[in-house]
Scaffold this motif. Structure first.
Motif, PDB file in Angstrom:
ATOM      1  N   UNK A 192       0.821  -1.205   0.000  1.00  0.00           N
ATOM      2  CA  UNK A 192       0.000   0.000   0.000  1.00  0.00           C
ATOM      3  C   UNK A 192       0.852   1.250   0.000  1.00  0.00           C
ATOM      4  N   UNK A 193       1.927   1.252   0.800  1.00  0.00           N
ATOM      5  CA  UNK A 193       2.795   2.425   0.823  1.00  0.00           C
ATOM      6  C   UNK A 193       3.546   2.565  -0.500  1.00  0.00           C
ATOM      7  N   UNK A 194       3.880   1.454  -1.140  1.00  0.00           N
ATOM      8  CA  UNK A 194       4.512   1.536  -2.458  1.00  0.00           C
ATOM      9  C   UNK A 194       3.620   2.313  -3.429  1.00  0.00           C
ATOM     10  N   UNK A 195       2.332   2.006  -3.402  1.00  0.00           N
ATOM     11  CA  UNK A 195       1.393   2.706  -4.290  1.00  0.00           C
ATOM     12  C   UNK A 195       1.272   4.173  -3.912  1.00  0.00           C
ATOM     13  N   UNK A 196       1.121   4.444  -2.613  1.00  0.00           N
ATOM     14  CA  UNK A 196       1.005   5.828  -2.165  1.00  0.00           C
ATOM     15  C   UNK A 196       2.263   6.607  -2.506  1.00  0.00           C
ATOM     16  N   UNK A 198      -8.265  21.737  -4.820  1.00  0.00           N
ATOM     17  CA  UNK A 198      -8.150  20.278  -4.909  1.00  0.00           C
ATOM     18  C   UNK A 198      -6.962  19.769  -4.102  1.00  0.00           C
ATOM     19  N   UNK A 199      -5.885  20.536  -4.076  1.00  0.00           N
ATOM     20  CA  UNK A 199      -4.737  20.153  -3.240  1.00  0.00           C
ATOM     21  C   UNK A 199      -5.145  20.125  -1.774  1.00  0.00           C
ATOM     22  N   UNK A 200      -5.847  21.153  -1.332  1.00  0.00           N
ATOM     23  CA  UNK A 200      -6.245  21.237   0.068  1.00  0.00           C
ATOM     24  C   UNK A 200      -7.205  20.141   0.480  1.00  0.00           C
ATOM     25  N   UNK A 201      -8.140  19.790  -0.396  1.00  0.00           N
ATOM     26  CA  UNK A 201      -9.096  18.736  -0.062  1.00  0.00           C
ATOM     27  C   UNK A 201      -8.410  17.387   0.131  1.00  0.00           C
ATOM     28  N   UNK A 202      -7.376  17.093  -0.650  1.00  0.00           N
ATOM     29  CA  UNK A 202      -6.787  15.764  -0.640  1.00  0.00           C
ATOM     30  C   UNK A 202      -5.590  15.566   0.252  1.00  0.00           C
ATOM     31  N   UNK A 203      -4.813  16.617   0.522  1.00  0.00           N
ATOM     32  CA  UNK A 203      -3.553  16.436   1.233  1.00  0.00           C
ATOM     33  C   UNK A 203      -3.704  15.877   2.654  1.00  0.00           C
ATOM     34  N   UNK A 204      -4.660  16.325   3.482  1.00  0.00           N
ATOM     35  CA  UNK A 204      -4.796  15.721   4.816  1.00  0.00           C
ATOM     36  C   UNK A 204      -5.045  14.220   4.764  1.00  0.00           C
ATOM     37  N   UNK A 205      -5.847  13.762   3.809  1.00  0.00           N
ATOM     38  CA  UNK A 205      -6.103  12.325   3.684  1.00  0.00           C
ATOM     39  C   UNK A 205      -4.838  11.574   3.305  1.00  0.00           C
ATOM     40  N   UNK A 206      -4.025  12.150   2.421  1.00  0.00           N
ATOM     41  CA  UNK A 206      -2.770  11.511   2.021  1.00  0.00           C
ATOM     42  C   UNK A 206      -1.840  11.374   3.216  1.00  0.00           C
ATOM     43  N   UNK A 207      -1.730  12.421   4.010  1.00  0.00           N
ATOM     44  CA  UNK A 207      -0.842  12.374   5.168  1.00  0.00           C
ATOM     45  C   UNK A 207      -1.383  11.442   6.247  1.00  0.00           C
ATOM     46  N   UNK A 208      -2.687  11.434   6.430  1.00  0.00           N
ATOM     47  CA  UNK A 208      -3.284  10.586   7.459  1.00  0.00           C
ATOM     48  C   UNK A 208      -3.247   9.113   7.081  1.00  0.00           C
ATOM     49  N   UNK A 209      -3.103   8.801   5.793  1.00  0.00           N
ATOM     50  CA  UNK A 209      -3.102   7.408   5.355  1.00  0.00           C
ATOM     51  C   UNK A 209      -1.791   6.700   5.668  1.00  0.00           C
ATOM     52  N   UNK A 210      -0.711   7.450   5.800  1.00  0.00           N
ATOM     53  CA  UNK A 210       0.605   6.824   5.950  1.00  0.00           C
ATOM     54  C   UNK A 210       0.717   5.905   7.163  1.00  0.00           C
ATOM     55  N   UNK A 240      -4.431   9.394  -9.643  1.00  0.00           N
ATOM     56  CA  UNK A 240      -5.652   8.816  -9.053  1.00  0.00           C
ATOM     57  C   UNK A 240      -5.846   7.350  -9.407  1.00  0.00           C
ATOM     58  N   UNK A 241      -5.326   6.920 -10.564  1.00  0.00           N
ATOM     59  CA  UNK A 241      -5.440   5.508 -10.933  1.00  0.00           C
ATOM     60  C   UNK A 241      -4.628   4.649  -9.971  1.00  0.00           C
ATOM     61  N   UNK A 242      -3.412   5.096  -9.662  1.00  0.00           N
ATOM     62  CA  UNK A 242      -2.566   4.362  -8.716  1.00  0.00           C
ATOM     63  C   UNK A 242      -3.208   4.348  -7.334  1.00  0.00           C
ATOM     64  N   UNK A 243      -3.725   5.490  -6.901  1.00  0.00           N
ATOM     65  CA  UNK A 243      -4.341   5.569  -5.574  1.00  0.00           C
ATOM     66  C   UNK A 243      -5.580   4.685  -5.456  1.00  0.00           C
ATOM     67  N   UNK A 244      -6.270   4.453  -6.560  1.00  0.00           N
ATOM     68  CA  UNK A 244      -7.479   3.625  -6.527  1.00  0.00           C
ATOM     69  C   UNK A 244      -7.174   2.179  -6.163  1.00  0.00           C
TER      70      UNK A 244
END
Length: 429
Positions: free
Chosen positions: A13-17, A118-130, A185-189
């Motif tokens: 999962x981290x490889x994809x992220x 769009x950057x603001x909407x997504x960045x917290x989720x990216x950081x919280x996913x790690x 977004x394809x990789x993140x899916x």
């Protein structure tokens, strides 16, 4: 001391992220240069370029707050995928405008608003996913790998933007960014579902109130109740406001060092080179039982490098100071990321991350105003020495007033170490 690759080996999962984030860093590096270049060509005004940056920052600040709330309420994979997919609208607007016989200015501002949002909407989720993907024992390694990707993107992006624009034009340059951004977004899916945990994870002991805080202000209230997280953010803000001398480099090069305009590029590149080597050499520092003390030491080196830059009397000493500043700032950022993510319960991680990213965006802007005002009233050298000295003093005061910072540990065996504290067991009441 070498870069810790274990997060990539431990988690697909981290490889994809990580692949998605590396692609995004490169795309942002290319896009920032291309858009600024187009705006200047159309308007012949540096003020318009500055206003364009403001058009990105305003919507981004608001979107970060909402994005943090979304990351703590909904599946973080979905938030990441939809925000990165929506970002493609930014590139399409820019491509369509650049393809016109006479490109317009207002679509560039419209794209900036969409891009910042769009950057603001997504960045917290990216950081919280790690933390969910790598486990809290690999957070420092994940932060170091992310720092390397960010620096590579910051260095390679401008070169690619210049080369593609000069050879094939702006439309081709935006097309290159669109391809990279479309892959993200394809990789993140392909990530697993990442819903925020309803209960604190990894043994984190927090009060029920802090864990269950709802609404946009929950992150602020949690930070106010957590001395460790508050001190980490305060030290970061102090360093960003007082010891980031980049706006002073043109004056330093032309008046302080007696160099020509061609030397300014070297001065601006030196911190990025230092930051890259700092991330590559992070190694064991990220699993140290004394991570909090290492962080304070890194910020102290950062401040001292700023002071030394003010006293430098040649190009080589100035480059060494800037490289040391960038390296220390990079190591401090890696340790701070790991400590914040380890100390924060999963249920609050999205909102805390949004406020953290907001600070990272606002801090340099405030720092530039502070440094520029001080240099105007005195000189660039005095601004560097005074800012670095004040940063050093305030950092020492924060460390002295926050015992939890000195005890903060990233070691897996932290609970067994006398005098240390596991960040997963911080009481925030």
């Amino acid at each position: 001391m070498m870069l810790d690759l274990s997060p990539l080996r431990a988690s697909r999962g981290f490889q994809l992220l990580y692949a998605a984030r590396a692609a995004s860093f490169l795309a942002f590096g290319v896009l920032g240069v291309a858009v600024s270049l187009q705006m200047y060509v159309l308007t012949s005004s540096s003020l318009q370029v500055a206003l364009l940056n403001a058009a990105v920052a305003g919507p981004m600040a608001l979107a970060l707050i909402v994005g943090g709330w979304l990351a703590d309420r909904y599946d973080r994979r979905a938030v990441m995928v939809w925000s990165r997919a929506a970002h493609l609208l930014t590139i399409l607007i820019l491509m369509a405008n650049a393809a016109l016989a006479e490109p317009l200015v207002w679509p560039i501002y419209a794209a900036a608003v969409v891009g910042g949002s769009t950057f603001g909407f997504g960045m917290p989720a990216i950081m919280a996913a790690t933390p969910a993907l790598v486990g809290r024992e690999h957070l420092s390694g994940a932060a170091a790998l992310t720092a390397v990707a960010a620096q590579v993107g910051a260095i390679a992006g401008p070169f690619l933007a210049g080369a593609i624009t000069a050879g094939a034009g702006l439309v081709a340059c935006y097309g290159f960014v669109a391809v990279i951004s479309g892959i993200t977004p394809i990789v993140l899916a392909f990530l697993p579902s990442l819903p925020p945990l309803a209960e604190p994870s990894a043994g984190i002991k927090v009060s029920a109130l802090a864990a269950d805080e709802a609404g946009f202000m929950g992150g602020l209230r949690y930070i106010a109740r957590s001395p460790l997280v508050l001190s980490l953010l305060l030290i970061d803000l102090v360093a960003l406001v007082l010891a980031v001398p980049y706006v002073l480099l043109p004056e330093l090069a032309t008046h302080g060092l007696g160099e020509g305009p061609d030397s300014i590029g070297l001065l601006y590149a030196a911190p990025s080179v230092g930051a890259l080597f700092g991330a590559l050499g992070s190694g064991r520092a990220g699993v140290s039982p004394f991570a909090g003390r290492w962080l304070v030491a890194c910020v102290a080196v950062w401040a001292c490098a700023c002071i030394a830059l003010g006293f430098s009397d040649g190009m080589v000493p100035a480059l060494i100071c800037l490289a040391a500043l960038g390296g220390a700032a990079s190591l401090a950022g890696i340790l701070r990321a790991a400590l914040i993510q380890r100390a924060t319960p999963d249920a609050m991680l999205g909102r805390v991350s949004s406020l953290w990213v907001l600070e990272e965006a606002i801090g340099p802007a405030l720092g530039g105003m502070q440094a520029g005002t001080t240099a105007h009233l005195a000189s660039a050298r005095i601004a560097m020495v005074a800012g670095g000295g004040l940063c050093l003093a305030i950092t020492a005061a924060i460390a002295a007033l926050t015992p939890a910072l000195g005890r903060a540990s990233l070691a897996p065996e932290a609970k067994a170490l006398p005098g240390s504290v596991d960040m997963a067991a911080v009481d925030v009441r």
